[in-house]
Design a protein around this motif. Structure first.
Motif, PDB file in Angstrom:
ATOM      1  N   SER A   9       8.509   9.377   5.003  1.00 44.41           N
ATOM      2  CA  SER A   9       8.400   7.922   4.919  1.00 44.41           C
ATOM      3  C   SER A   9       7.100   7.528   4.254  1.00 44.41           C
ATOM      4  CB  SER A   9       8.493   7.291   6.310  1.00 44.41           C
ATOM      5  OG  SER A   9       7.318   7.545   7.072  1.00 44.41           O
ATOM      6  N   LEU A  10       7.156   6.429   3.502  1.00 40.24           N
ATOM      7  CA  LEU A  10       5.989   5.817   2.893  1.00 40.24           C
ATOM      8  C   LEU A  10       5.731   4.495   3.604  1.00 40.24           C
ATOM      9  CD1 LEU A  10       6.859   6.336  -0.884  1.00 40.24           C
ATOM     10  CD2 LEU A  10       5.606   7.891   0.635  1.00 40.24           C
ATOM     11  N   GLN A  11       4.445   4.182   3.825  1.00 37.45           N
ATOM     12  CA  GLN A  11       4.074   2.961   4.497  1.00 37.45           C
ATOM     13  C   GLN A  11       2.645   2.587   4.098  1.00 37.45           C
ATOM     14  OE1 GLN A  11       5.388   5.649   6.783  1.00 37.45           O
ATOM     15  NE2 GLN A  11       3.520   6.600   6.012  1.00 37.45           N
ATOM     16  N   HIS A  12       2.303   1.330   4.320  1.00 41.16           N
ATOM     17  CA  HIS A  12       0.956   0.861   3.960  1.00 41.16           C
ATOM     18  C   HIS A  12      -0.103   1.663   4.695  1.00 41.16           C
ATOM     19  CE1 HIS A  12      -2.555  -1.848   3.865  1.00 41.16           C
ATOM     20  NE2 HIS A  12      -2.054  -2.273   2.715  1.00 41.16           N
ATOM     21  N   GLY A  13       0.104   1.887   5.975  1.00 43.29           N
ATOM     22  CA  GLY A  13      -0.799   2.697   6.785  1.00 43.29           C
ATOM     23  C   GLY A  13      -0.023   3.465   7.822  1.00 43.29           C
ATOM     24  N   PRO A  71     -12.369   4.716   2.930  1.00 40.38           N
ATOM     25  CA  PRO A  71     -12.609   3.282   3.116  1.00 40.38           C
ATOM     26  C   PRO A  71     -11.698   2.691   4.191  1.00 40.38           C
ATOM     27  CG  PRO A  71     -11.412   3.699   1.076  1.00 40.38           C
ATOM     28  CD  PRO A  71     -11.856   5.033   1.584  1.00 40.38           C
ATOM     29  N   GLU A  72     -12.102   1.555   4.719  1.00 43.70           N
ATOM     30  CA  GLU A  72     -11.329   0.909   5.783  1.00 43.70           C
ATOM     31  C   GLU A  72      -9.936   0.516   5.327  1.00 43.70           C
ATOM     32  OE1 GLU A  72     -13.448  -2.330   7.440  1.00 43.70           O
ATOM     33  OE2 GLU A  72     -15.065  -1.097   8.285  1.00 43.70           O
ATOM     34  N   SER A  73      -9.740   0.366   4.030  1.00 41.98           N
ATOM     35  CA  SER A  73      -8.425  -0.020   3.513  1.00 41.98           C
ATOM     36  C   SER A  73      -7.399   1.099   3.606  1.00 41.98           C
ATOM     37  CB  SER A  73      -8.550  -0.477   2.055  1.00 41.98           C
ATOM     38  OG  SER A  73      -9.154   0.541   1.260  1.00 41.98           O
ATOM     39  N   VAL A  74      -7.848   2.319   3.939  1.00 42.34           N
ATOM     40  CA  VAL A  74      -6.945   3.472   4.047  1.00 42.34           C
ATOM     41  C   VAL A  74      -6.825   3.876   5.513  1.00 42.34           C
ATOM     42  CG1 VAL A  74      -6.565   5.882   3.439  1.00 42.34           C
ATOM     43  CG2 VAL A  74      -7.511   4.297   1.740  1.00 42.34           C
ATOM     44  N   ASP A  75      -5.612   3.777   6.044  1.00 44.57           N
ATOM     45  CA  ASP A  75      -5.332   4.167   7.435  1.00 44.57           C
ATOM     46  C   ASP A  75      -4.672   5.542   7.422  1.00 44.57           C
ATOM     47  OD1 ASP A  75      -4.707   4.141  10.213  1.00 44.57           O
ATOM     48  OD2 ASP A  75      -2.719   3.342   9.746  1.00 44.57           O
ATOM     49  N   LEU A  76      -5.502   6.600   7.630  1.00 43.58           N
ATOM     50  CA  LEU A  76      -5.005   7.979   7.523  1.00 43.58           C
ATOM     51  C   LEU A  76      -5.581   8.824   8.664  1.00 43.58           C
ATOM     52  CD1 LEU A  76      -3.256   9.773   5.517  1.00 43.58           C
ATOM     53  CD2 LEU A  76      -5.459  10.630   4.702  1.00 43.58           C
ATOM     54  N   PRO A  77      -5.094   8.623   9.891  1.00 40.50           N
ATOM     55  CA  PRO A  77      -5.575   9.460  10.997  1.00 40.50           C
ATOM     56  C   PRO A  77      -4.947  10.844  10.962  1.00 40.50           C
ATOM     57  CG  PRO A  77      -3.841   8.016  11.761  1.00 40.50           C
ATOM     58  CD  PRO A  77      -4.090   7.645  10.310  1.00 40.50           C
ATOM     59  N   LYS A  78      -5.510  11.751  11.755  1.00 44.84           N
ATOM     60  CA  LYS A  78      -4.879  13.048  11.929  1.00 44.84           C
ATOM     61  C   LYS A  78      -3.551  12.861  12.654  1.00 44.84           C
ATOM     62  CE  LYS A  78      -9.163  15.754  12.267  1.00 44.84           C
ATOM     63  NZ  LYS A  78      -9.959  16.663  13.134  1.00 44.84           N
ATOM     64  N   PRO A  79      -2.519  13.608  12.264  1.00 45.33           N
ATOM     65  CA  PRO A  79      -1.238  13.490  12.976  1.00 45.33           C
ATOM     66  C   PRO A  79      -1.329  14.096  14.369  1.00 45.33           C
ATOM     67  CG  PRO A  79      -1.134  15.233  11.343  1.00 45.33           C
ATOM     68  CD  PRO A  79      -2.461  14.560  11.149  1.00 45.33           C
ATOM     69  N   THR A  80      -0.588  13.521  15.294  1.00 47.47           N
ATOM     70  CA  THR A  80      -0.549  14.010  16.672  1.00 47.47           C
ATOM     71  C   THR A  80       0.880  13.935  17.186  1.00 47.47           C
ATOM     72  OG1 THR A  80      -0.957  11.805  17.615  1.00 47.47           O
ATOM     73  CG2 THR A  80      -2.896  13.169  17.130  1.00 47.47           C
ATOM     74  N   ALA A  81       1.124  14.575  18.315  1.00 46.76           N
ATOM     75  CA  ALA A  81       2.404  14.407  19.009  1.00 46.76           C
ATOM     76  C   ALA A  81       2.523  12.952  19.458  1.00 46.76           C
ATOM     77  CB  ALA A  81       2.474  15.342  20.207  1.00 46.76           C
ATOM     78  N   PRO A 128     -11.060   1.026  -3.158  1.00 42.00           N
ATOM     79  CA  PRO A 128     -11.074   2.028  -4.229  1.00 42.00           C
ATOM     80  C   PRO A 128      -9.756   2.767  -4.402  1.00 42.00           C
ATOM     81  CG  PRO A 128     -12.354   2.766  -2.334  1.00 42.00           C
ATOM     82  CD  PRO A 128     -12.026   1.333  -2.091  1.00 42.00           C
ATOM     83  N   PHE A 129      -8.869   2.739  -3.373  1.00 43.97           N
ATOM     84  CA  PHE A 129      -7.567   3.397  -3.492  1.00 43.97           C
ATOM     85  C   PHE A 129      -6.438   2.385  -3.704  1.00 43.97           C
ATOM     86  CE2 PHE A 129      -9.824   6.958  -1.454  1.00 43.97           C
ATOM     87  CZ  PHE A 129      -9.412   7.988  -2.283  1.00 43.97           C
ATOM     88  N   ALA A 130      -6.742   1.258  -4.300  1.00 43.71           N
ATOM     89  CA  ALA A 130      -5.694   0.285  -4.617  1.00 43.71           C
ATOM     90  C   ALA A 130      -4.634   0.950  -5.486  1.00 43.71           C
ATOM     91  CB  ALA A 130      -6.296  -0.912  -5.344  1.00 43.71           C
ATOM     92  N   GLY A 131      -3.380   0.761  -5.118  1.00 43.77           N
ATOM     93  CA  GLY A 131      -2.272   1.408  -5.807  1.00 43.77           C
ATOM     94  C   GLY A 131      -1.759   2.651  -5.104  1.00 43.77           C
ATOM     95  N   ALA A 132      -2.440   3.053  -4.031  1.00 47.02           N
ATOM     96  CA  ALA A 132      -2.026   4.227  -3.251  1.00 47.02           C
ATOM     97  C   ALA A 132      -1.034   3.815  -2.160  1.00 47.02           C
ATOM     98  CB  ALA A 132      -3.254   4.877  -2.613  1.00 47.02           C
TER      99      ALA A 132
END
Length: 419
Positions: free
Chosen positions: A362-366, A130-140, A253-257
């Motif tokens: 580190s933990l962050q919102h996105g 969902p759009e509420s989750v910002d999880l791109p592939k990691p890059t340099a 749907p991932f509220a609390g993550a």
């Protein structure tokens, strides 16, 4: 498996080394060394535990200034799925995690843990996150980086003040230990996940622990005796960290993550301690003002609940750079917003591969919040020579990974769009 020479190591260093080795033999040696330890039992009521996997702070001890103190021992266990997720394997995974929660109190004296999932894991589903989750592939993140990328499925983080607990929990989850603190292991992760032992990572935090590793290549004798981190200074100040609420996804749907980034770094400690004086290290770690005003002390003991960076000193970053030296924390603080620091750091020292380093967790919102802070810390916009640009010339990224830490109710092999 060859165990370390006990006679050549302090007790704490011997236990740390056993955690790094891992496996049933290391666990047996750890139990023999530690003797009988009273580990508080967990709970049969899962509703009594916080729904947020990352809700650790209320269960952590605090130092004399009120800052949370991370667990002493950490293990990051990379996991690869053996087959596509099913309702049966989800139930198996949840049962295995509930075994841990019955066995160990949710605390540093017991066991804290999370499981996070990579972008590669979610690619198997037809629906996108969902759009509420910002999880791109990691890059340099810089032209000079060439990190390995975590492309497995999941990462298990085990943490405790007791080396025996993290080893025992790991072995129990993979069928190599049938009793966890008096609780029988009836369900584990075998058949669901493969443990990628060549990418397993370990570490430690604690005053005096870094100085006990001068036998490791690259760790000089000049590491301060009381320093909790290899680079010689305290970290994790309450006022310089995001709150757990700040990093929590509130909607969808991932509220609390939350999202997690893990960046593995090698550190050039000999250069750091032997090239620069203590005041120069303070300038590069914090800011020139911290050194000029003697705000830090030997290992940061003069700093209480913040890193001491005022708005004025953050605003002076460009001017300090032009004058010749700019601080690491000073640069990163430019990424703060009206809600304060965007990252909640839970990083720890490591000597994986017999080299000193840091697993920067580190933990962050996105993930975009992490990237924004990292770009501010890199400071490509600043007019300063590389050697005086904070600590950049002393740290080298070797691996990056991005993860979604679902709420506890969705932690067992979540779908990309859970109902």
């Amino acid at each position: 498996m060859t165990l370390p020479d006990r006679s050549a190591l302090s007790r704490r260093d011997y236990l740390r080394t056993l955690v790094a080795i891992g496996g049933a033999t290391a666990l047996s040696a750890c139990v023999s060394e530690s003797g009988a330890i009273d580990i508080p039992a967990g709970t049969d009521d899962p509703d009594s535990l916080p729904d947020r996997q990352h809700a650790w702070n209320d269960s952590l001890s605090r130092d004399d200034d009120g800052n949370v103190q991370p667990p002493d021992h950490h293990v990051l266990v990379p996991l690869a799925l053996l087959d596509e997720p099913t309702d049966e394997t989800r139930a198996q995974l949840e049962d295995a995690f509930r075994t841990l929660e019955r066995a160990y109190e949710w605390s540093t004296d017991g066991l804290l843990f999370t499981i996070g999932y990579t972008p590669a894991y979610f690619e198997r589903f037809d629906d996108a996150l969902p759009e509420s989750v910002d999880l791109p592939k990691p890059t340099a993140l810089t032209a000079s980086e060439d990190p390995a990328i975590d492309e497995f499925d999941a990462l298990l983080h085990l943490a405790s003040d007791h080396s025996q607990v993290v080893l025992e929990a790991e072995e129990g989850l993979f069928g190599d230990h049938d009793d966890l603190n008096g609780v029988a292991v009836e369900t584990d992760l075998t058949g669901v996940f493969e443990r990628l032992e060549d990418q397993r990572r370990t570490g430690f935090v604690g005053a005096g622990l870094p100085a006990e590793h001068t036998d490791v290549s690259g760790v000089p004798d000049s590491v301060p005796e009381d320093a909790p981190f290899f680079m010689g200074f305290r970290s994790g100040f309450e006022g310089s960290q995001a709150t757990e609420d700040r990093v929590t996804i509130e909607d969808g749907p991932f509220a609390g993550a939350t999202t997690q980034h893990v960046e593995s770094l090698e550190t050039q400690l000999r250069t750091w301690f032997e090239q620069d004086s203590h005041p120069m290290r303070v300038r590069k770690m914090f800011s020139p003002e911290h050194a000029d005003e003697n705000l830090v002390g030997d290992v940061g003991e003069k700093l209480t609940t913040t890193n001491g960076l005022t708005d004025e000193r953050i605003d002076a970053t460009e001017a300090d750079a032009r004058r010749g030296v700019v601080g690491h924390a000073q640069k990163a603080a430019r990424a703060r917003d009206d809600d304060g620091p965007p990252l909640l750091r839970r990083d720890f020292n490591t000597v994986d591969g017999d080299r000193p380093g840091v697993h920067f967790l580190s933990l962050q919102h996105g993930i975009d919040d992490f990237v924004r802070v990292r770009e501010a810390m890199i400071g490509d916009d600043l007019d300063v020579m590389h050697a005086n640009n904070g600590i950049l010339s002393y740290i080298f990224v070797t691996r990056r990974g991005n993860f979604l830490l679902p709420p506890r109710s969705l932690r067992a092999l979540p779908r990309a769009t859970p109902q």
